[in-house]
Design an enzyme around this catalytic site. Structure first.
Site, short mmCIF file in Angstrom:
data_model
loop_
_atom_site.label_atom_id
_atom_site.label_comp_id
_atom_site.label_asym_id
_atom_site.label_seq_id
_atom_site.Cartn_x
_atom_site.Cartn_y
_atom_site.Cartn_z
N ASP A 1 -3.23 8.50 13.41
CA ASP A 1 -4.01 8.16 14.62
C ASP A 1 -3.22 7.97 15.91
OD1 ASP A 1 -6.16 8.08 12.92
OD2 ASP A 1 -6.50 5.92 13.06
N ASP B 1 -11.41 0.14 4.67
CA ASP B 1 -10.94 0.52 6.01
C ASP B 1 -10.82 -0.70 6.93
OD1 ASP B 1 -10.95 3.35 5.56
OD2 ASP B 1 -13.14 3.28 5.68
C1 BGC Z 1 -4.47 -0.01 6.12
C2 BGC Z 1 -3.25 -0.02 5.25
C3 BGC Z 1 -3.57 0.57 3.90
C4 BGC Z 1 -4.18 1.92 4.07
C5 BGC Z 1 -4.56 2.56 2.76
C6 BGC Z 1 -5.05 1.37 6.19
O1 BGC Z 1 -6.25 1.34 6.89
O2 BGC Z 1 -4.18 -0.50 7.39
O3 BGC Z 1 -2.79 -1.33 5.12
O4 BGC Z 1 -2.39 0.65 3.12
O5 BGC Z 1 -5.32 1.86 4.90
O6 BGC Z 1 -5.61 1.91 2.16
#
Ligand code: BGC
Length: 603
Positions: A313, A538
């Protein structure tokens, strides 16, 4: 992590483009003509693929030099019909009547014996879009069918392929490879055994029905400095070395890691705010990238193709949500102004590329519902190229890009293609498509790959598409195009992606597991892969104070709250998020069960 920042693109792209200018590589219907010649000097073979819709088409031409090395080339052919080629990528196109000539770009003029390159362009036509059947390269006929009727064993294609042979649209030009420590491969996924993260597998297998997918490979997110060494009490089960050692034990030859800890991370959202402040670029380099690069460089792991997914992102946020962009946030403005996203990514590319020939860098390229508008598409590719050029090794440090990471955009929209019209009106004018140039991830990834090559990346870059959660199966999935003649009714009833708005990105209600991980599934695509581990949230649907349930101090973004009625970036729509979600990265059982139930292809 935030995934949609389309507001600016949307506002700036409210204008009608002529159908002839449509930039789309429409899935399906690709046919190739492959013509071989003997390996005498000079020599050439050409594969011409055309992908047509109502009055436009995208041509993709693979040129192979089967003769002595050349330093420049001109490809010529004639159309039988009224086709008109537009400006090309990978070369300069001129057309006189039916005669087309494409001269090499600066970077692909030199072709060693046996080397190939690709050129392409969008064109217009009416009536029949017949493929040209004869080609010359530097004046030498590549048309084995008429000038070299007997192909020799050195041909690049089977001698039994006729000039009108049609091959599957999923043909990928990437040659099959075998694991060879030391070799840097064009597509590392081909022929690889992918590492399965057993920490994720255990959670998936514990859910009802989860064992159907628990042996799938998923991305390992290195989302903090602590994730590298996983000290006790940090909440991380396994260190980077632990994962790589386990990969060796599995006999795996490919493992995927997400590099995700930039200063001022996730500047347009709150759910994946990072540990480093906007100015902590020094710590990013020495405490985060350097230790990762050192571990990945360990010769012990040389047999593993290490894929690094670089910084989700971040650069897309600088394109659409910074500076004077309408959707700009203060945090993104800060990161654009201080340059630390770009500096950090250039540093990561340099160090991780230099870690060994078994290392592969793929930069995050958002998704079609973010960069698919004209106002974002080319500027993003340019920003990516400018960033990569700052790396030691420049664009050669980049093996490819990934789209749709942790997002929900459908891979294919069979009934809402960019060329679809309803009662004479393009679907681009519908509320859902909203003037985007793309309606799904496969066409976007293929189209954006061409744009990236035009912006200066190597012509052999490959795309990855995160298909972990973009399946949209289940009973709500349309099985046929709507018969409605009302534009918005048609699009809303026909689209595979069932989100309320394409700008929604958090724990989407109705989503399912997408295509299972697969190497070389389509032209230009290195792999479909599950980078977001399905079942990991998320973001939380309400504020979770820092503590046992939020050890990393994750923020709360209202796009994860099902009662939120949205903002300009999602058309002021409901967020579509599932309720009762834990913080980002934490296991979200209800979401995993929904993903299983709505998997497409079905399990
Ligand atoms: C989070 C991470 C996580 C990843 C995979 C991201 O949105 O911020 O901490 O490891 O998603 O689930």
């Amino acid at each position: 992590m935030n995934r949609l920042k389309q507001g600016v693109g949307r506002l700036r792209s409210h204008r009608i483009l002529a159908a002839a200018a449509a930039v789309a590589v429409v899935s399906g219907g690709i046919s190739l003509v492959s013509i071989g010649t003997a390996a005498a000097a000079p020599g050439c073979s050409v594969a011409y693929a055309a992908n047509s819709w109502d009055s436009g088409f995208t041509a993709s031409i693979d040129i192979t030099n089967s003769g002595d090395p050349i330093t420049s080339w001109a490809l010529e052919f004639d159309y039988a019909g009224n086709q008109v080629g537009g400006s090309a990528w990978g070369g300069t196109l001129t057309q006189t009547g039916k005669h087309v000539k494409i001269v090499n770009s600066a970077w692909n003029g030199s072709l060693a014996a046996g080397a190939s390159t690709n050129v392409g362009f969008n064109g217009t036509y009416s009536g029949t879009n017949a493929k040209p059947t004869s080609f010359t390269l530097n004046g030498t006929a590549c048309n084995g069918g008429t000038t070299n009727p007997t192909p020799t064993p050195t041909n690049t294609v089977s001698p039994t392929v006729s000039p009108t042979a049609t091959v599957s649209p999923t043909v990928n030009p990437t040659p099959t490879t075998t694991a060879q420590p030391g070799a840097h491969l064009d597509n590392p996924y081909v022929g690889a055994k992918w590492y399965v993260n057993s920490d994720w597998s255990a959670k998936a297998a514990a859910e009802p029905g989860g064992s159907a997918v628990s042996n799938q490979p998923t991305g390992v997110w290195l989302d903090s400095i602590a994730s590298i060494t996983a000290p006790s009490g940090s909440g991380y089960a396994t260190s980077l070395r632990g994962h790589l050692d386990r990969a060796l034990a599995q006999g795996a030859t490919l493992a995927q890691f997400v590099i995700y800890d930039l200063p001022g991370r996730d500047c347009a959202a709150l759910a994946s705010n990072g540990e480093l402040g906007p100015t902590e670029i020094g710590r990013y380099k020495t405490e985060y990238i350097d230790p990762i690069a050192a571990i990945e460089a360990d010769p012990k792991y040389a047999s593993i193709r290490i894929v690094n997914i670089v910084e989700i992102d971040s650069l897309p946020n600088l394109v659409t949500n910074a500076g004077s962009a309408a959707g700009a946030t203060e945090a993104c403005r800060t990161m654009l102004a201080n340059g630390n996203y770009s500096t950090g990514i250039a540093y990561a590319l340099s160090k991780l590329h230099a870690a060994g020939t078994n290392n592969y860098n793929y930069i995050d390229a958002a998704h079609h519902g973010w960069l698919g508008w004209d106002s974002n598409f080319a500027p993003a590719a340019t920003m990516f190229a400018d960033t990569a050029k700052k790396a030691t090794g420049g664009v050669n440090t980049v093996d490819g890009f990934i789209t749709n990471t942790a997002n929900y955009s459908a891979l294919n929209e069979p009934f809402v293609k960019i060329s679809t019209t309803v009662n004479g009106t393009s679907v681009r004018q519908s509320k859902w498509v909203d003037w985007n140039q793309y309606t799904d991830e496969l066409t976007f990834a293929q189209g954006f790959r061409n744009q990236l090559i035009s912006a200066g990346f190597n012509s052999n870059i490959g795309m990855l598409i995160d298909t972990s959660r973009n399946g949209w199966g289940g009973s709500a999935r349309p099985t046929a195009a709507s018969t409605s003649t009302d534009l918005n009714t048609y699009v809303d009833a026909s689209r595979i992606d069932r989100r309320i708005h394409a700008g929604n990105w958090c724990n989407q209600s109705g989503a399912g597991l997408g295509e299972r991980p697969k190497a070389a599934p389509a032209s230009g695509i290195d792999a479909y892969t599950w980078i977001k581990p399905p079942g990991e949230s998320d973001g939380s649907s309400s504020l979770v104070p820092t503590g046992a349930d939020n050890p990393g101090g994750k923020g709360f973004d209202r796009m994860c709250d099902p009662t939120y009625t949205g903002n300009g970036r999602n058309g002021n729509s409901l967020s579509g998020a599932l309720p009762n979600a834990p913080v980002s990265g934490a296991w979200f059982s209800a979401q995993f069960r929904q993903l299983l139930a709505n998997a497409y292809p079905a399990l």
